[in-house]
Design a protein around this motif. Sequence first.
Motif, PDB file in Angstrom:
ATOM      1  N   PRO A  24      33.345 -39.886   8.650  1.00 26.25           N
ATOM      2  CA  PRO A  24      34.447 -39.582   9.570  1.00 26.25           C
ATOM      3  C   PRO A  24      35.800 -39.656   8.887  1.00 26.25           C
ATOM      4  O   PRO A  24      35.987 -40.415   7.915  1.00 26.25           O
ATOM      5  N   THR A  48      37.273 -34.021   8.353  1.00 22.00           N
ATOM      6  CA  THR A  48      36.378 -34.343   9.457  1.00 22.00           C
ATOM      7  C   THR A  48      37.127 -35.111  10.540  1.00 22.00           C
ATOM      8  O   THR A  48      38.180 -35.704  10.305  1.00 22.00           O
ATOM      9  N   GLY A  49      36.559 -35.108  11.746  1.00 20.08           N
ATOM     10  CA  GLY A  49      37.151 -35.835  12.856  1.00 20.08           C
ATOM     11  C   GLY A  49      36.959 -37.341  12.718  1.00 20.08           C
ATOM     12  O   GLY A  49      36.172 -37.814  11.897  1.00 20.08           O
ATOM     13  N   GLN A  67      33.376 -37.986  13.549  1.00 18.80           N
ATOM     14  CA  GLN A  67      32.434 -36.960  13.122  1.00 18.80           C
ATOM     15  C   GLN A  67      31.540 -37.468  12.006  1.00 18.80           C
ATOM     16  O   GLN A  67      31.998 -38.048  11.024  1.00 18.80           O
ATOM     17  N   THR A  68      30.218 -37.243  12.125  1.00 16.21           N
ATOM     18  CA  THR A  68      29.268 -37.712  11.121  1.00 16.21           C
ATOM     19  C   THR A  68      28.427 -36.583  10.525  1.00 16.21           C
ATOM     20  O   THR A  68      27.643 -36.823   9.612  1.00 16.21           O
ATOM     21  N   ILE A  99      28.199 -31.960   9.930  1.00 13.46           N
ATOM     22  CA  ILE A  99      28.804 -30.645  10.088  1.00 13.46           C
ATOM     23  C   ILE A  99      27.841 -29.589   9.588  1.00 13.46           C
ATOM     24  O   ILE A  99      27.058 -29.827   8.652  1.00 13.46           O
ATOM     25  N   ASP A 142      36.302 -30.471  12.631  1.00 13.94           N
ATOM     26  CA  ASP A 142      35.873 -30.950  13.943  1.00 13.94           C
ATOM     27  C   ASP A 142      36.165 -29.861  14.968  1.00 13.94           C
ATOM     28  O   ASP A 142      37.330 -29.526  15.193  1.00 13.94           O
TER      29      ASP A 142
END
Length: 424
Positions: free
Chosen positions: A96, A148-149, A152-153, A155, A195
């Motif tokens: 993240p 990444t957000g 977020q883990t 994509i 994200d």
Amino acid sequence: MTKNVRAAATVILMLLLFILPVTSTYAEGNVLQNPGFEEGEDGAPTGWSKDMWIAGDAAGSISVQSEEVHSGSKAAVIENLEPNHLKWVQTVTVLPDSYYRISGYVKIASIAGGGIGANIFPVGIGGGYPATSDTGGEWQRLEFIGQTGKEQTEIGIGAALGGYANLIQGKAYFDDLSVEKLDTVPEGSSIISLDSGAQAPPADADGGSKPEEVPHKVSPAKLLLLSGVFCLFFAFLYTRAFRSERLLRQEDVIYTRWLYVLFGAAFILRIWIGLTAQGYKNDMNTFMAWGQRLTDLGPGKFYEEGYFADYPPGYLYVLYLLSLLRGLFNFAGGSGAETVLFKLPAILSDLVLGWIIYKSARIRLGSGLAMGLMMLFLFNPAVLMDSAAWGQADSFFLIFLLLSMIGVVDKRFVRAAIFLPSLH
């Protein structure tokens, strides 16, 4: 004895080199599995999956070949035989709130049409990543940096020919893709969000982030402010206006004048929101793609096995007309004019619904209360966001539903029965 041991060790080592399976090589830190499409059998590279906008052998093919490679012995190939968006996709685990360099090599064999060309892209992100339609017969490296957000883990990373609502014909090769985590960001780099639910700020020279105005972004602060103002407006109408004989007993000519003012304000507000809010990009792009397909093929050939279209024919004729108008006035793709054009049915439907509410309530409750109910609908933040901001078509279908319900209440069942199937 020592010489015999060394000789035996040498023989064993050489045997291991021949016996152990060969694995693809890639840059240190690359989190992609099988980035060069070397592993796998029967055109199914390990770690990668196929994704097609229009399926079927007549629409295009997606495979692995050995004739054109950047390195190693294999590379992926995508060929769109008709305007299409075919892609190889792989989901990877990421950290993240981190920066990643995403890159890959592309070689264009042929391109026909004006859509987006070959690209390496993060799945679910509408744009910002590079694409190419001509590599001059050579391999070209495409590269961008994304963030990444905060939560977020993972994509999805895709190698594609064409884009969402940007279909194209042609053939392209892809090889040596890479997703590498960066500890610092190079000075002057442009950062895109990885994200799909947020936009990432660009990085400054020190690798940190600095705020940037993102165009067409709906601010939560503005939405909360609008909701707060609406709550005060509702409280005023409920506690004062709906109980005031002076406001509820005006002459009809006064209400008529206010109708012009209120409908004008509601329309201008929606046009402003339509221009400043990007809309729900996936649905907006789908509407535009459907409209373009109707323009290219005609309504009779729109539905086809393997082509994604989950709307019945009714609203598609509206999209057909919008696409024709876009071509007539030559609106640029992604422009504010194009965005507002495809939001216009929802915006106008809001106004029609407001008029239906007023006319129906006026008969039962009088002009004063009818106007108040109409205002509560026209200036409701949920209605504004759904139509003017997101560009959803709910208001269009709600017209028929409301007319059907009014028909039932008035015991005009034939009329109600006619309007209800119109929803489909």
